[in-house]
Write a protein that holds these residues in place. Structure first.
Motif, PDB file in Angstrom:
ATOM      1  N   MET A  87      -1.098  43.747  43.577  1.00 59.59           N
ATOM      2  CA  MET A  87      -1.390  44.537  44.770  1.00 59.59           C
ATOM      3  C   MET A  87      -2.862  44.935  44.793  1.00 59.59           C
ATOM      4  O   MET A  87      -3.527  44.837  45.836  1.00 59.59           O
ATOM      5  CB  MET A  87      -0.496  45.772  44.836  1.00 59.59           C
ATOM      6  CG  MET A  87       0.937  45.460  45.175  1.00 59.59           C
ATOM      7  SD  MET A  87       2.006  46.911  45.111  1.00 59.59           S
ATOM      8  CE  MET A  87       1.521  47.733  46.613  1.00 59.59           C
ATOM      9  N   MET A  88      -3.384  45.349  43.652  1.00 62.93           N
ATOM     10  CA  MET A  88      -4.807  45.713  43.576  1.00 62.93           C
ATOM     11  C   MET A  88      -5.700  44.495  43.827  1.00 62.93           C
ATOM     12  O   MET A  88      -6.709  44.580  44.521  1.00 62.93           O
ATOM     13  CB  MET A  88      -5.144  46.333  42.218  1.00 62.93           C
ATOM     14  CG  MET A  88      -4.508  47.690  41.984  1.00 62.93           C
ATOM     15  SD  MET A  88      -5.047  48.922  43.191  1.00 62.93           S
ATOM     16  CE  MET A  88      -3.653  48.979  44.297  1.00 62.93           C
ATOM     17  N   TYR A  89      -5.295  43.365  43.277  1.00 64.64           N
ATOM     18  CA  TYR A  89      -6.032  42.116  43.499  1.00 64.64           C
ATOM     19  C   TYR A  89      -6.058  41.781  44.994  1.00 64.64           C
ATOM     20  O   TYR A  89      -7.113  41.458  45.546  1.00 64.64           O
ATOM     21  CB  TYR A  89      -5.391  40.978  42.695  1.00 64.64           C
ATOM     22  CG  TYR A  89      -5.960  39.624  43.003  1.00 64.64           C
ATOM     23  CD1 TYR A  89      -7.165  39.216  42.445  1.00 64.64           C
ATOM     24  CD2 TYR A  89      -5.289  38.756  43.859  1.00 64.64           C
ATOM     25  CE1 TYR A  89      -7.694  37.975  42.734  1.00 64.64           C
ATOM     26  CE2 TYR A  89      -5.812  37.510  44.152  1.00 64.64           C
ATOM     27  CZ  TYR A  89      -7.008  37.124  43.588  1.00 64.64           C
ATOM     28  OH  TYR A  89      -7.539  35.892  43.884  1.00 64.64           O
ATOM     29  N   ASP A  90      -4.902  41.854  45.635  1.00 66.42           N
ATOM     30  CA  ASP A  90      -4.815  41.558  47.064  1.00 66.42           C
ATOM     31  C   ASP A  90      -5.685  42.494  47.883  1.00 66.42           C
ATOM     32  O   ASP A  90      -6.362  42.067  48.822  1.00 66.42           O
ATOM     33  CB  ASP A  90      -3.363  41.653  47.549  1.00 66.42           C
ATOM     34  CG  ASP A  90      -2.484  40.546  47.005  1.00 66.42           C
ATOM     35  OD1 ASP A  90      -3.024  39.547  46.466  1.00 66.42           O
ATOM     36  OD2 ASP A  90      -1.253  40.683  47.094  1.00 66.42           O
ATOM     37  N   VAL A  91      -5.690  43.774  47.523  1.00 63.79           N
ATOM     38  CA  VAL A  91      -6.494  44.755  48.260  1.00 63.79           C
ATOM     39  C   VAL A  91      -7.990  44.475  48.058  1.00 63.79           C
ATOM     40  O   VAL A  91      -8.764  44.539  49.016  1.00 63.79           O
ATOM     41  CB  VAL A  91      -6.123  46.199  47.844  1.00 63.79           C
ATOM     42  CG1 VAL A  91      -7.128  47.212  48.360  1.00 63.79           C
ATOM     43  CG2 VAL A  91      -4.718  46.535  48.330  1.00 63.79           C
ATOM     44  N   LEU A  92      -8.375  44.129  46.848  1.00 63.16           N
ATOM     45  CA  LEU A  92      -9.791  43.798  46.608  1.00 63.16           C
ATOM     46  C   LEU A  92     -10.217  42.571  47.409  1.00 63.16           C
ATOM     47  O   LEU A  92     -11.310  42.543  47.990  1.00 63.16           O
ATOM     48  CB  LEU A  92     -10.044  43.578  45.119  1.00 63.16           C
ATOM     49  CG  LEU A  92     -10.007  44.829  44.252  1.00 63.16           C
ATOM     50  CD1 LEU A  92     -10.121  44.464  42.772  1.00 63.16           C
ATOM     51  CD2 LEU A  92     -11.131  45.788  44.650  1.00 63.16           C
ATOM     52  N   ILE A  93      -9.391  41.558  47.454  1.00 63.18           N
ATOM     53  CA  ILE A  93      -9.695  40.360  48.247  1.00 63.18           C
ATOM     54  C   ILE A  93      -9.749  40.716  49.725  1.00 63.18           C
ATOM     55  O   ILE A  93     -10.621  40.241  50.459  1.00 63.18           O
ATOM     56  CB  ILE A  93      -8.643  39.245  47.992  1.00 63.18           C
ATOM     57  CG1 ILE A  93      -8.721  38.765  46.543  1.00 63.18           C
ATOM     58  CG2 ILE A  93      -8.796  38.095  48.960  1.00 63.18           C
ATOM     59  CD1 ILE A  93     -10.051  38.158  46.147  1.00 63.18           C
ATOM     60  N   LEU A  94      -8.845  41.580  50.164  1.00 61.28           N
ATOM     61  CA  LEU A  94      -8.819  42.017  51.552  1.00 61.28           C
ATOM     62  C   LEU A  94     -10.130  42.728  51.911  1.00 61.28           C
ATOM     63  O   LEU A  94     -10.730  42.436  52.939  1.00 61.28           O
ATOM     64  CB  LEU A  94      -7.624  42.951  51.763  1.00 61.28           C
ATOM     65  CG  LEU A  94      -7.379  43.409  53.183  1.00 61.28           C
ATOM     66  CD1 LEU A  94      -5.923  43.178  53.524  1.00 61.28           C
ATOM     67  CD2 LEU A  94      -7.716  44.878  53.311  1.00 61.28           C
ATOM     68  N   TYR A  95     -10.583  43.632  51.046  1.00 58.64           N
ATOM     69  CA  TYR A  95     -11.832  44.362  51.308  1.00 58.64           C
ATOM     70  C   TYR A  95     -13.038  43.423  51.272  1.00 58.64           C
ATOM     71  O   TYR A  95     -14.008  43.640  51.986  1.00 58.64           O
ATOM     72  CB  TYR A  95     -12.023  45.497  50.306  1.00 58.64           C
ATOM     73  CG  TYR A  95     -11.324  46.758  50.717  1.00 58.64           C
ATOM     74  CD1 TYR A  95     -11.865  47.605  51.688  1.00 58.64           C
ATOM     75  CD2 TYR A  95     -10.091  47.102  50.169  1.00 58.64           C
ATOM     76  CE1 TYR A  95     -11.210  48.757  52.083  1.00 58.64           C
ATOM     77  CE2 TYR A  95      -9.420  48.244  50.553  1.00 58.64           C
ATOM     78  CZ  TYR A  95      -9.994  49.064  51.514  1.00 58.64           C
ATOM     79  OH  TYR A  95      -9.335  50.203  51.921  1.00 58.64           O
ATOM     80  N   LYS A  96     -12.962  42.394  50.486  1.00 57.99           N
ATOM     81  CA  LYS A  96     -14.058  41.435  50.387  1.00 57.99           C
ATOM     82  C   LYS A  96     -14.145  40.542  51.618  1.00 57.99           C
ATOM     83  O   LYS A  96     -15.233  40.258  52.107  1.00 57.99           O
ATOM     84  CB  LYS A  96     -13.885  40.574  49.132  1.00 57.99           C
ATOM     85  CG  LYS A  96     -14.926  39.527  48.940  1.00 57.99           C
ATOM     86  CD  LYS A  96     -14.595  38.704  47.688  1.00 57.99           C
ATOM     87  CE  LYS A  96     -15.320  37.409  47.701  1.00 57.99           C
ATOM     88  NZ  LYS A  96     -14.642  36.313  48.318  1.00 57.99           N
ATOM     89  N   ASP A  97     -12.976  40.127  52.134  1.00 60.72           N
ATOM     90  CA  ASP A  97     -12.954  39.105  53.179  1.00 60.72           C
ATOM     91  C   ASP A  97     -12.670  39.611  54.585  1.00 60.72           C
ATOM     92  O   ASP A  97     -12.985  38.931  55.551  1.00 60.72           O
ATOM     93  CB  ASP A  97     -11.911  38.036  52.835  1.00 60.72           C
ATOM     94  CG  ASP A  97     -12.262  37.272  51.568  1.00 60.72           C
ATOM     95  OD1 ASP A  97     -13.445  37.283  51.174  1.00 60.72           O
ATOM     96  OD2 ASP A  97     -11.348  36.675  50.967  1.00 60.72           O
ATOM     97  N   ALA A  98     -12.061  40.763  54.736  1.00 61.82           N
ATOM     98  CA  ALA A  98     -11.595  41.205  56.053  1.00 61.82           C
ATOM     99  C   ALA A  98     -12.732  41.741  56.912  1.00 61.82           C
ATOM    100  O   ALA A  98     -13.636  42.419  56.425  1.00 61.82           O
ATOM    101  CB  ALA A  98     -10.522  42.271  55.895  1.00 61.82           C
ATOM    102  N   ALA A  99     -12.656  41.425  58.199  1.00 63.09           N
ATOM    103  CA  ALA A  99     -13.626  41.954  59.149  1.00 63.09           C
ATOM    104  C   ALA A  99     -13.237  43.377  59.544  1.00 63.09           C
ATOM    105  O   ALA A  99     -14.086  44.265  59.612  1.00 63.09           O
ATOM    106  CB  ALA A  99     -13.689  41.062  60.384  1.00 63.09           C
TER     107      ALA A  99
END
Length: 179
Positions: A87-99
């Motif tokens: 879940m933390m990994y997904d959130v970090l990727i989300l913050y990195k890639d999401a507009a």
């Protein structure tokens, strides 16, 4: 209980088989088809070995419910730790890639369901966690049949379900069972 070297020996080949299933490309070459299908013994073997070892402990323990509870809690802790990690990994990727981070985060949280997390073991990028939730449910079922002294019946039912699953997925080339 003594270590069972035969199970450890087969585990080595089962681990290699899991790698084969996930690494080799899915194309029409007959060799890869045979290799992929031969490797399908791995996951049922891991469930069978876990059930066998659990059953052996149940036979030799005075307080089998206490052992059952500790075993389930141990697997559940492992699952929850890895679930948190993914879940933390997904959130970090989300913050990195999401507009639009708040909107994407809300969508990520909203797509979780109790059934996905507890039964299917999905919902995060850690899709392989399904094995731990399936193992928890399997041990619960095994414990129930063990207490009812119907473990042999469970073995027969499990074999039938495994064969149905194989012909519904992996071996559908030979006979397509639409389940």
């Amino acid at each position: 209980m003594e270590r069972n070297n035969a199970i450890d020996f087969i585990k080595f080949f089962a681990i290699l088989s899991v790698v084969v299933i996930h690494v080799f490309p899915r194309d029409s070459q007959i060799g890869l088809f045979i290799l992929d299908n031969f490797s399908r013994f791995a996951v049922p073997f891991f469930f069978t070995a876990s059930g066998y070892l659990f059953g052996q402990k149940m036979i030799h323990k005075r307080d089998s419910f206490d052992y059952f509870k500790k075993y389930i809690i141990k697997i559940l802790k492992l699952y929850l730790c890895w679930l948190f990690f993914y879940m933390m990994y997904d959130v970090l990727i989300l913050y990195k890639d999401a507009a639009d981070v708040p909107k994407e985060f809300a969508q990520y949280i909203n797509h979780f369901s109790f059934l996905d997390l507890i039964y299917y073991g999905t919902g995060t990028s850690g899709y392989q966690l399904w094995f731990l939730t399936a193992l928890i449910w399997s041990v619960i079922i095994l414990f129930g049949f063990f207490k009812l002294k119907k473990a042999r019946l469970l073995l027969t039912i499990s074999l039938i379900f495994n064969l149905l699953g194989l012909f519904g997925q992996s071996y559908s080339v030979f006979y397509d069972l639409p389940l």
